[in-house]
Design a protein around this motif. Sequence first.
Motif, PDB file in Angstrom:
ATOM      1  N   GLN A   6       0.836  -1.195   0.000  1.00  0.00           N
ATOM      2  CA  GLN A   6       0.000   0.000   0.000  1.00  0.00           C
ATOM      3  C   GLN A   6       0.873   1.248   0.000  1.00  0.00           C
ATOM      4  N   ASP A   7       0.320   2.335  -0.504  1.00  0.00           N
ATOM      5  CA  ASP A   7       1.044   3.604  -0.491  1.00  0.00           C
ATOM      6  C   ASP A   7       1.338   4.014   0.946  1.00  0.00           C
ATOM      7  N   ALA A   8       2.478   4.645   1.143  1.00  0.00           N
ATOM      8  CA  ALA A   8       2.864   5.102   2.473  1.00  0.00           C
ATOM      9  C   ALA A   8       3.576   6.441   2.365  1.00  0.00           C
ATOM     10  N   ALA A   9       3.493   7.198   3.422  1.00  0.00           N
ATOM     11  CA  ALA A   9       4.223   8.463   3.479  1.00  0.00           C
ATOM     12  C   ALA A   9       5.721   8.175   3.569  1.00  0.00           C
ATOM     13  N   PRO A  10       6.540   9.012   2.969  1.00  0.00           N
ATOM     14  CA  PRO A  10       7.994   8.817   3.075  1.00  0.00           C
ATOM     15  C   PRO A  10       8.423   8.769   4.541  1.00  0.00           C
ATOM     16  N   HIS A  11       9.385   7.909   4.812  1.00  0.00           N
ATOM     17  CA  HIS A  11       9.900   7.763   6.179  1.00  0.00           C
ATOM     18  C   HIS A  11      11.350   7.301   6.091  1.00  0.00           C
ATOM     19  N   PRO A  12      12.214   7.757   6.997  1.00  0.00           N
ATOM     20  CA  PRO A  12      13.620   7.345   6.965  1.00  0.00           C
ATOM     21  C   PRO A  12      13.813   5.831   7.044  1.00  0.00           C
ATOM     22  N   GLU A  13      12.947   5.121   7.776  1.00  0.00           N
ATOM     23  CA  GLU A  13      13.101   3.662   7.876  1.00  0.00           C
ATOM     24  C   GLU A  13      12.785   2.984   6.545  1.00  0.00           C
ATOM     25  N   ILE A  14      11.848   3.525   5.792  1.00  0.00           N
ATOM     26  CA  ILE A  14      11.545   2.952   4.480  1.00  0.00           C
ATOM     27  C   ILE A  14      12.738   3.167   3.550  1.00  0.00           C
ATOM     28  N   ALA A  15      13.328   4.353   3.592  1.00  0.00           N
ATOM     29  CA  ALA A  15      14.519   4.617   2.779  1.00  0.00           C
ATOM     30  C   ALA A  15      15.653   3.660   3.138  1.00  0.00           C
ATOM     31  N   GLU A  16      15.843   3.413   4.422  1.00  0.00           N
ATOM     32  CA  GLU A  16      16.892   2.480   4.851  1.00  0.00           C
ATOM     33  C   GLU A  16      16.597   1.068   4.349  1.00  0.00           C
ATOM     34  N   TYR A  17      15.355   0.638   4.442  1.00  0.00           N
ATOM     35  CA  TYR A  17      14.943  -0.679   3.948  1.00  0.00           C
ATOM     36  C   TYR A  17      15.282  -0.808   2.464  1.00  0.00           C
ATOM     37  N   ILE A  18      14.917   0.195   1.685  1.00  0.00           N
ATOM     38  CA  ILE A  18      15.179   0.157   0.239  1.00  0.00           C
ATOM     39  C   ILE A  18      16.680   0.115  -0.034  1.00  0.00           C
ATOM     40  N   GLU A  19      17.439   0.871   0.735  1.00  0.00           N
ATOM     41  CA  GLU A  19      18.901   0.865   0.562  1.00  0.00           C
ATOM     42  C   GLU A  19      19.509  -0.504   0.865  1.00  0.00           C
ATOM     43  N   ARG A  20      18.927  -1.237   1.793  1.00  0.00           N
ATOM     44  CA  ARG A  20      19.529  -2.491   2.265  1.00  0.00           C
ATOM     45  C   ARG A  20      18.970  -3.757   1.621  1.00  0.00           C
ATOM     46  N   ILE A  21      17.798  -3.699   1.009  1.00  0.00           N
ATOM     47  CA  ILE A  21      17.146  -4.945   0.582  1.00  0.00           C
ATOM     48  C   ILE A  21      17.935  -5.702  -0.483  1.00  0.00           C
ATOM     49  N   THR A  22      18.516  -5.008  -1.432  1.00  0.00           N
ATOM     50  CA  THR A  22      19.255  -5.693  -2.500  1.00  0.00           C
ATOM     51  C   THR A  22      20.349  -6.584  -1.918  1.00  0.00           C
TER      52      THR A  22
END
Length: 115
Positions: free
Chosen positions: A10-26
């Motif tokens: 689902q759509d979500a508001a930007p958040h630093p934890e989401i950015a960190e997740y995206i940076e680390r998932i690969t």
Amino acid sequence: MTAYAIAHLQDAAPHPEIAEYIERITGTFEPFGGRFLVHATQHEVKEGRWPGNVVVIGFPGIDRARAWWDSPAYPEIAPLRARHIEGDIILVEGVPDGYDPTSTARAMRDALPAD
């Protein structure tokens, strides 16, 4: 046979934890042969409703997809996403090369009650 991790998020508001997740998932799925097939792209809804976003990660096989999901690395970062984005995630095996859907239809017809 190729397997996929498919997320409907689902759509979500930007958040630093989401950015960190995206940076680390690969880094969590690459050791298992995974790669993004769909991520951060627009989709067209042709039938029904499909709010949110789609993510597809391809793996060489279902065992590799399961190994990624169950590895120590992915569960370590999953809460970074889960705290901020609701969604559904599945692991699914693809069909083999040469798959013929008519055999599935034939089996379905064979299972129908006789008239």
